[in-house]
Design an enzyme around this catalytic site. Sequence first.
Site, mmCIF file in Angstrom:
data_model
loop_
_atom_site.group_PDB
_atom_site.id
_atom_site.type_symbol
_atom_site.label_atom_id
_atom_site.label_comp_id
_atom_site.label_asym_id
_atom_site.label_seq_id
_atom_site.Cartn_x
_atom_site.Cartn_y
_atom_site.Cartn_z
ATOM 1 C CG ASN A 69 36.813 35.702 34.095
ATOM 2 O OD1 ASN A 69 37.142 34.795 33.353
ATOM 3 N ND2 ASN A 69 37.673 36.265 34.922
ATOM 4 C CB THR B 262 26.323 20.787 58.155
ATOM 5 O OG1 THR B 262 26.710 19.757 59.051
ATOM 6 C CG2 THR B 262 24.891 21.214 58.421
ATOM 7 N N GLY C 25 26.475 31.383 42.795
ATOM 8 C CA GLY C 25 25.312 32.164 43.227
ATOM 9 C C GLY C 25 25.507 33.672 43.239
ATOM 10 C CG HIS C 26 29.355 35.693 44.245
ATOM 11 N ND1 HIS C 26 30.180 36.720 43.903
ATOM 12 C CD2 HIS C 26 30.053 34.562 44.005
ATOM 13 C CE1 HIS C 26 31.347 36.243 43.495
ATOM 14 N NE2 HIS C 26 31.293 34.923 43.538
ATOM 15 C CB CYS D 145 40.180 36.020 42.318
ATOM 16 S SG CYS D 145 39.536 35.407 40.815
ATOM 17 C CB THR E 234 36.730 28.872 43.571
ATOM 18 O OG1 THR E 234 36.832 30.215 43.094
ATOM 19 C CG2 THR E 234 38.104 28.305 43.842
HETATM 20 C C1 LIG Z 1 34.392 32.493 34.884
HETATM 21 C C2 LIG Z 1 34.530 32.361 36.365
HETATM 22 N N1 LIG Z 1 34.750 31.153 36.887
HETATM 23 C C3 LIG Z 1 34.870 30.971 38.209
HETATM 24 C C4 LIG Z 1 34.781 32.018 39.087
HETATM 25 C C5 LIG Z 1 34.940 31.788 40.553
HETATM 26 O O1 LIG Z 1 33.693 31.899 41.193
HETATM 27 P P1 LIG Z 1 33.557 32.156 42.763
HETATM 28 O O2 LIG Z 1 33.880 33.586 42.999
HETATM 29 O O3 LIG Z 1 32.123 31.840 43.061
HETATM 30 O O4 LIG Z 1 34.480 31.216 43.452
HETATM 31 C C6 LIG Z 1 34.565 33.313 38.583
HETATM 32 C C7 LIG Z 1 34.521 34.485 39.494
HETATM 33 O O5 LIG Z 1 34.884 35.577 39.113
HETATM 34 C C8 LIG Z 1 34.429 33.482 37.183
HETATM 35 O O6 LIG Z 1 34.214 34.684 36.651
#
Ligand SMILES: Cc1ncc(COP(=O)(O)O)c(C=O)c1O
Length: 380
Positions: free
Chosen positions: A149, A236, A199-200, A323, A70
Amino acid sequence: MIYFDNSATTKPFKEVLDTYVTVSENYFANPSSIHCKGGETERLIHQARKMTASLLHVKPSEIIFTSGGTEGNNLAIKGIALKHSERGKHLITTMTEHAATFESFKYLESIGFDVTYLPVDEKGRISLEKLEKSMRKDTILVSIMHVNNEVGTIQPILEAGNIIRKYPKAFFHVDNVQGITKVPLSLKEAHIDLCTMSGHKFHGLKGTGILYVREGVTLSPLFTGGSQEGKLRAGTENVAGIVATVKALRMSFDQMKPGVKKMEQIKRFLINELSHIPGVLVNTPETHSAPHIVNFSVENMKPEVLIHSLEENNVFVSTRSACSSKQGGASRVLVAMGFNETRATNAIRISLAYQNTMEEAERFIELLKESISKLQEVMR
Ligand SMILES: Cc1ncc(COP(=O)(O)O)c(C=O)c1O
């Protein structure tokens, strides 16, 4: 447990957690402190940056550590628009971007930028012809995701990059949050100026991310303050998170070849099985799609009901991107692909990791069939 929600987030590798703990315990000094302990932590970040750059075949100075996808998308998109608005106010993106991108463009529209949202075909792909036709003299940014996604569609990034490079005023940003370590992409060959990773999504830690910013590209920062991360991200540094996530990136790349092959086999199996279940409609295209995502809808069945039914058997899938999954309603992505409201509302996403097995997929199909017939029975 069958965990098939890896596009929402992945389980961190054990080694990654160990690294996090070791770094947190032994290298807790602030990297900006001028004493030797600060110097030690600063060196750790320096090494992590070098390792990331080598894995991505770019320069260490082109790597910015962020808090995730994000932030990376916001920084890249708003950062370019706000810095370069004197060169032009036209921006291009697609109708199927993640909310972090989509909402960044909505915000820029609200403050006077002109945004073109490229449509997609029934496979979720943009048309390169339409992209070329949309390019204007005042276009300063094109942002296209590599892998969607929700459905896993792969966009023609290489070809798009070759079009965009003909317009020297336009920067090219790619959201590669879902593609990295699953679908190869050369940042250089595709002439990408900015690229977001999180990263996650590859067994690293939540709250960590990487933004590639090509040498020479200037951005307005979202946060101002200290001079960390080349003044693009004051604050930081999350030293332990950065070191641990870079380890996850290296481990994921090491496992990528066999991992992707295995996911491809499982995906093919799932698509084939799903398409034989009465009332199930597969939304993921068979071609130009990533190895780890399979999206489908079940006729006359609310996805939440099915998800909770599967959950009773310790099986975890999701409706769409994590989300927006709580928002309900039709998926913006599936609607853009031309699916009707019901199909776009009833979608379920299975998303795999290298560790998933064919046995899990077989069991999943059995449990899904059971859940569907049980729920159909109740609804009758
Ligand atoms: C294509 C895509 N972009 C951006 C994001 C956002 O990433 P984060 O959860 O690390 O903020 C996601 C998370 O699902 C994603 O699938």
